[in-house]
Design a protein around this motif. Structure first.
Motif, PDB file in Angstrom:
ATOM      1  N   ILE A 122      35.009 -38.321 -99.190  1.00 28.22           N
ATOM      2  CA  ILE A 122      36.385 -38.599 -98.746  1.00 28.22           C
ATOM      3  C   ILE A 122      36.797 -39.987 -99.229  1.00 28.22           C
ATOM      4  N   LEU A 123      35.967 -40.982 -98.921  1.00 27.64           N
ATOM      5  CA  LEU A 123      36.270 -42.351 -99.338  1.00 27.64           C
ATOM      6  C   LEU A 123      36.212 -42.490-100.853  1.00 27.64           C
ATOM      7  N   ALA A 124      35.277 -41.783-101.497  1.00 27.51           N
ATOM      8  CA  ALA A 124      35.177 -41.829-102.963  1.00 27.51           C
ATOM      9  C   ALA A 124      36.458 -41.298-103.594  1.00 27.51           C
ATOM     10  N   ASP A 125      37.004 -40.235-103.035  1.00 28.17           N
ATOM     11  CA  ASP A 125      38.255 -39.678-103.555  1.00 28.17           C
ATOM     12  C   ASP A 125      39.399 -40.671-103.388  1.00 28.17           C
ATOM     13  N   PHE A 126      39.473 -41.297-102.213  1.00 32.99           N
ATOM     14  CA  PHE A 126      40.538 -42.277-101.981  1.00 32.99           C
ATOM     15  C   PHE A 126      40.448 -43.424-102.974  1.00 32.99           C
ATOM     16  N   ALA A 127      39.236 -43.880-103.231  1.00 34.10           N
ATOM     17  CA  ALA A 127      39.021 -45.013-104.140  1.00 34.10           C
ATOM     18  C   ALA A 127      39.336 -44.649-105.591  1.00 34.10           C
TER      19      ALA A 127
END
Length: 136
Positions: A122-127
């Motif tokens: 999730i955070l990887a996608d946002f980044a």
């Protein structure tokens, strides 16, 4: 009746009633010699109309237009329908956007282990996401 009673009977808070008056959405009520607002049944009816319009997601400008149409007994119902159907289209577009967001988040969450490890898709996608272009 005073503003508190008008608020209770209409379902619109006293603060919002004052705001609607300040922006000219509703006509200011009569006042006593001591400058207290005095609301009539017709004022409460108008406030209920505004409340229903706002509950259905109409903007203040759209609500103002609806009030104008409501008060104009010579208007065509086609004018009201046009405004309502335009709002339906806006709501459907918003619903589609919300569904797409929920689907994306659901997909990302499905791929997240949700455990003690720091890896999080999730955070990887946002980044990794590129900036979204502003809508014109």
């Amino acid at each position: 009746m005073n503003i508190g009673e008008a608020a209770t009977r209409s379902g619109v808070s006293a603060k919002m009633i004052r705001y609607y008056e300040s922006i000219g959405l509703i006509t200011p009520p009569a006042r006593t010699a001591a400058q207290y607002r005095v609301y009539a049944d017709e004022d409460v009816h108008t406030l209920r109309f505004v409340r229903r319009s706002r509950d259905l997601g109409f903007s203040l400008d759209e609500t103002r237009e609806l009030l104008t149409l409501w008060r104009d007994k010579s208007r065509a119902s086609a004018d009201v329908k046009r405004l309502a159907m335009a709002h339906v289209r806006e709501l459907e577009e918003k619903a589609a956007e919300l569904k797409a967001m929920a689907d994306t988040l659901r997909h990302l969450a499905t791929h997240c282990h949700g455990d003690h490890r720091p890896d999080c898709p999730i955070l990887a996608d946002f980044a990794a996401a590129s900036p979204v272009q502003a809508k014109a």
